[in-house]
Structure formats: structure tokens, C-alpha cells
Design a protein around this motif. Structure first.
Motif, PDB file in Angstrom:
ATOM      1  N   LYS A 193    -118.766 -42.257 -55.181  1.00 38.26           N
ATOM      2  CA  LYS A 193    -118.081 -41.668 -54.040  1.00 38.26           C
ATOM      3  C   LYS A 193    -116.589 -42.001 -54.085  1.00 38.26           C
ATOM      4  O   LYS A 193    -116.189 -43.061 -54.561  1.00 38.26           O
ATOM      5  N   LYS A 225    -112.146 -42.917 -49.072  1.00 37.40           N
ATOM      6  CA  LYS A 225    -111.708 -42.028 -47.999  1.00 37.40           C
ATOM      7  C   LYS A 225    -110.330 -42.445 -47.481  1.00 37.40           C
ATOM      8  O   LYS A 225    -110.054 -43.634 -47.329  1.00 37.40           O
ATOM      9  N   THR A 242    -113.635 -33.763 -50.239  1.00 36.87           N
ATOM     10  CA  THR A 242    -114.839 -34.578 -50.129  1.00 36.87           C
ATOM     11  C   THR A 242    -115.548 -34.713 -51.476  1.00 36.87           C
ATOM     12  O   THR A 242    -115.101 -34.199 -52.502  1.00 36.87           O
ATOM     13  N   ASP A 243    -116.683 -35.393 -51.476  1.00 35.03           N
ATOM     14  CA  ASP A 243    -117.400 -35.703 -52.721  1.00 35.03           C
ATOM     15  C   ASP A 243    -118.175 -34.523 -53.299  1.00 35.03           C
ATOM     16  O   ASP A 243    -118.513 -34.531 -54.482  1.00 35.03           O
ATOM     17  N   HIS A 244    -118.472 -33.522 -52.470  1.00 29.18           N
ATOM     18  CA  HIS A 244    -119.329 -32.428 -52.919  1.00 29.18           C
ATOM     19  C   HIS A 244    -118.731 -31.064 -52.572  1.00 29.18           C
ATOM     20  O   HIS A 244    -117.861 -30.961 -51.701  1.00 29.18           O
ATOM     21  N   TYR A 275    -117.940 -32.681 -56.402  1.00 32.22           N
ATOM     22  CA  TYR A 275    -116.646 -31.996 -56.492  1.00 32.22           C
ATOM     23  C   TYR A 275    -116.095 -32.153 -57.905  1.00 32.22           C
ATOM     24  O   TYR A 275    -116.028 -33.257 -58.448  1.00 32.22           O
ATOM     25  N   GLU A 334    -121.806 -34.410 -46.100  1.00 31.15           N
ATOM     26  CA  GLU A 334    -120.463 -34.999 -46.065  1.00 31.15           C
ATOM     27  C   GLU A 334    -120.062 -35.502 -44.678  1.00 31.15           C
ATOM     28  O   GLU A 334    -118.878 -35.686 -44.398  1.00 31.15           O
ATOM     29  N   LYS A 335    -121.052 -35.758 -43.821  1.00 26.56           N
ATOM     30  CA  LYS A 335    -120.748 -36.136 -42.438  1.00 26.56           C
ATOM     31  C   LYS A 335    -119.800 -37.330 -42.354  1.00 26.56           C
ATOM     32  O   LYS A 335    -118.901 -37.362 -41.501  1.00 26.56           O
ATOM     33  N   GLU A 336    -119.945 -38.275 -43.236  1.00 27.43           N
ATOM     34  CA  GLU A 336    -119.115 -39.479 -43.149  1.00 27.43           C
ATOM     35  C   GLU A 336    -117.641 -39.184 -43.456  1.00 27.43           C
ATOM     36  O   GLU A 336    -116.770 -40.007 -43.191  1.00 27.43           O
ATOM     37  N   TRP A 337    -117.363 -37.999 -44.004  1.00 34.43           N
ATOM     38  CA  TRP A 337    -115.984 -37.609 -44.272  1.00 34.43           C
ATOM     39  C   TRP A 337    -115.304 -37.035 -43.028  1.00 34.43           C
ATOM     40  O   TRP A 337    -114.092 -36.819 -43.034  1.00 34.43           O
ATOM     41  N   LEU A 355    -112.838 -31.650 -39.936  1.00 37.41           N
ATOM     42  CA  LEU A 355    -113.125 -31.385 -41.346  1.00 37.41           C
ATOM     43  C   LEU A 355    -112.845 -29.912 -41.599  1.00 37.41           C
ATOM     44  O   LEU A 355    -113.547 -29.040 -41.092  1.00 37.41           O
TER      45      LEU A 355
END
Length: 357
Positions: free
Chosen positions: A13, A16, A29-31, A51, A123-126, A135
Motif C-alpha cells: 500500500k 497516504k 489510491t492503491d487500486h 494502480y 479504498e475507504k481508508e483513502w 475522494l
């Protein structure tokens, strides 16, 4: 679509960014979601993957003939920490209108919305938690076939990227200075002005740069035929409050049909504010200004939601609106729209779509 969405999670990951370093559209984000189209096969291989860069042939038609459309929307956290989208179905409806205009294949709106919800949930934590942050979501479609023939591509790629963004008005909402553009035009009727296509934005940059050199923050675009009727401001729709009623440039084929524009009109009508969608000329606006009847002006769009206009420069004439202060109706619209988006106010129109608890 019959094909199943596959999900491959990132093994590592990213770090952030802190809230004060978010900016707009600079962190990702990561994805991401991707899906391909092949003529005769349709859309296929939908997937959520880590990503990563796209690999395209240098002869890919997007680079040469500009078949590219995109959308922009946001995901929000509410006070209970659940995640919501604001009218995402309208974004994908508009994307299909844009795709149709550029002879590109339509997407399954329900399928891509469900895919988006899964991507956002992953990706909620983003999604930042600070006031005014969100977001940002960027779906886009590009032509990928390697060919120099001047025709529609036979292959395409659909992608959704996510980017945590900071508060648009981190220092408070302040009216902007607008330069009314007379030399360049954004679009003409019969062109691609009502499609959200990349070329529209590339063509607007020169005028924006020249306006900034003159000390203005945005350009007010006039129509491309008579050069007298107001169309958009920057990359936003525009509204004027004149003697108690709100004037909105009517959709005419060269104006983008904004989701925030439509939401604003709904709110104004719900409040009993007279809304007139019509051709709005600069002559009419200047006459209203000289009579003291031009009370407020503002732009509407995804990034800023509501952006107040404090000054307009037109043919050497300076029009100062509401003493360069944000007007009460502009403020009420911003507070109500963002209140609905962040779950602080009742959503009586059913605009918000839940992603996660």
C-alpha cells in the motif's frame, strides 16, 4: 454485462498524504478499475487491480484523433463515517451521451456504478475525514486501437481512478474575478460542447492563461456564433440572480449539462425562487448591473460545488457584484448542497447513494 468483475488487491500500500498536502488530483489510491472493449465482443474483462501505468501503442487513436471522454464526481464520508456518492447515476448517463457524440461504445451504467461502489469500498481508508475533503472520482474512456485511419477506433479502455482531495475553500469561500472572453470560444452548437470530452478542455487553456495574465481567475465564455450570449464560466455552469429571479443559460447543444447545475435548479425551485432558463446576453447583464439589479452571480461544478463571482470585466467595463462579497443565496446553495453531500442535511431528493456503512 455477463462477465464477472475480478478483484486483485495490491500487495503493498502507498503512504497516504496528510490532510494539508492533499491538493486536487495529485495523489492516487492503491487500486483502479479497468475494462476493455473490442468490436464484435463488446465490453469485457472488468477488473479492480493495483494502480499502475497503462501501456498503449504510440499509434493508439486517442493520441491522434482525440476519442477521449471523462467524468468527475466525489465520494464523501458523513458524520457516522459511512461513505456516500452524490447522484452518480447522472454522471454515467452523461458519460454515455458523451460517448455517443464521439462514436464510442456505450457502457452499462448499472454495472459500472456497482463496480465503482466496490472500488470506493475497497479504498475507504483513502477518503479523508477533515471538513470539506472528499475522494475525487475520475472515470474515463479512451480509444486504444493502433491505426492512423480517420475513423472510430475498434478498441477502447474504460478506467476509474480515485484521488483524495482537500477542501476547495480551505481559506473560506471568496468571490472570483472573471474576464469575459471575446476572442476565443469554448464550443459551438453542433460541436462537442455538450459532451465531456478532453479536447474541449485543451482548447480552453489558452484563454484561461491569458485571463490570468490580466489578473483574472476565470474566463466567462460567450457563444461561438454571435459572441454575445453567456455559456459557461471556466469549466463550470453559471447562474445570475437578477432582481429576485435566477437566470441560467439554457442548454443549447454547446453547454455541458452539469449535474451540479441541475441540482442547483432543483433546490432553487424547491425554495420558490424563480428560475429562468434562457439565452443570457452580456448586454442584458450589463443593463441589469447599471440598474443595480444584478444581485449575485456564481458558477456550479463538481470541484467547487458553488463558486461566487465578485467581478466581471467585459469590453473594458468593470462590473462589481454584491460589493465583491458572497451573496446570501449563493451561500445558502453551497451550505445546502454540501450539507446533503456530507449527510448533514436531509436528502429529500434521494440524490445520495450509500457505498458503505
Amino acid at each position: 454485462m455477463e462477465c464477472q468483475l475480478t478483484i486483485t488487491l495490491a500487495e503493498q500500500k502507498k503512504e497516504k498524504p496528510s490532510a494539508d498536502k492533499l491538493g486536487f488530483g495529485v495523489h492516487f489510491t492503491d487500486h483502479m478499475f479497468t475494462m476493455d472493449y473490442t468490436e464484435g465482443k463488446g465490453w469485457h474483462d472488468p477488473q479492480i487491480v493495483p494502480y499502475s501505468p497503462l501501456t498503449l501503442d504510440p499509434a493508439a487513436m486517442v493520441f491522434h484523433y482525440g476519442q477521449a471522454v471523462f467524468e468527475g464526481l466525489k465520494a464523501y464520508r458523513n458524520q457516522e463515517d459511512s461513505v456516500w456518492l452524490f447522484r452518480p447515476d447522472q454522471n454515467f448517463k452523461r458519460m454515455n451521451r458523451s460517448l455517443s457524440r464521439l462514436s464510442m461504445p456505450l457502457i452499462d451504467e448499472e454495472f459500472v456504478l456497482e463496480a465503482l461502489k466496490k472500488l470506493v469500498a475497497i479504498e475507504k481508508e483513502w477518503i479523508p475525514t477533515e471538513s470539506g475533503t472528499s475522494l475525487y472520482i475520475r472515470p474515463f474512456v479512451i480509444a486504444t486501437e493502433a491505426c492512423f485511419g480517420v475513423r472510430a477506433s475498434h478498441t477502447y479502455k474504460f478506467v476509474i481512478l480515485l484521488s483524495p482531495v482537500g477542501a476547495y475553500y480551505s481559506g473560506g469561500m471568496k468571490p472570483v474575478k472573471i474576464y469575459v472572453e471575446n476572442n476565443y470560444v469554448r464550443a459551438v452548437r453542433g460541436g462537442t460542447g455538450n459532451a465531456k470530452t478532453a479536447g474541449n478542455y485543451a482548447g480552453s487553456l489558452k484563454a484561461q492563461e491569458e485571463a490570468k495574465e490580466k489578473g483574472y481567475e476565470q474566463v466567462l465564455w460567450l457563444d461561438g456564433i454571435e459572441n454575445k450570449y453567456v455559456e459557461e464560466v471556466g469549466s463550470m455552469n453559471v447562474f445570475f440572480k437578477v432582481k429576485g429571479e435566477v437566470w441560467v443559460p439554457a442548454l443549447n447543444g454547446s453547454i455541458l449539462e452539469g449535474i451540479t447545475r441541475d441540482s442547483t435548479i432543483h433546490l432553487l425551485k424547491d425554495w420558490g425562487v424563480p428560475v429562468v432558463e434562457k439565452r443570457v446576453s452580456m448586454e442584458d447583464l450589463y443593463e441589469a448591473y447599471t440598474k443595480g439589479e444584478l444581485e449575485e452571480a456564481f458558477g456550479t461544478g463538481t470541484a467547487a460545488v458553488i463558486s461566487p463571482i465578485g467581478e466581471m470585466s467585459w469590453n473594458g467595463l468593470r462590473m462589481v457584484i454584491n460589493k465583491e462579497e458572497t451573496g446570501p443565496l449563493t451561500t445558502k446553495l453551497y451550505d445546502t448542497m454540501t450539507g446533503i453531500q456530507y449527510g448533514q442535511l436531509e436528502d429529500k431528493f434521494g440524490w445520495s447513494v450509500k457505498v458503505t456503512e
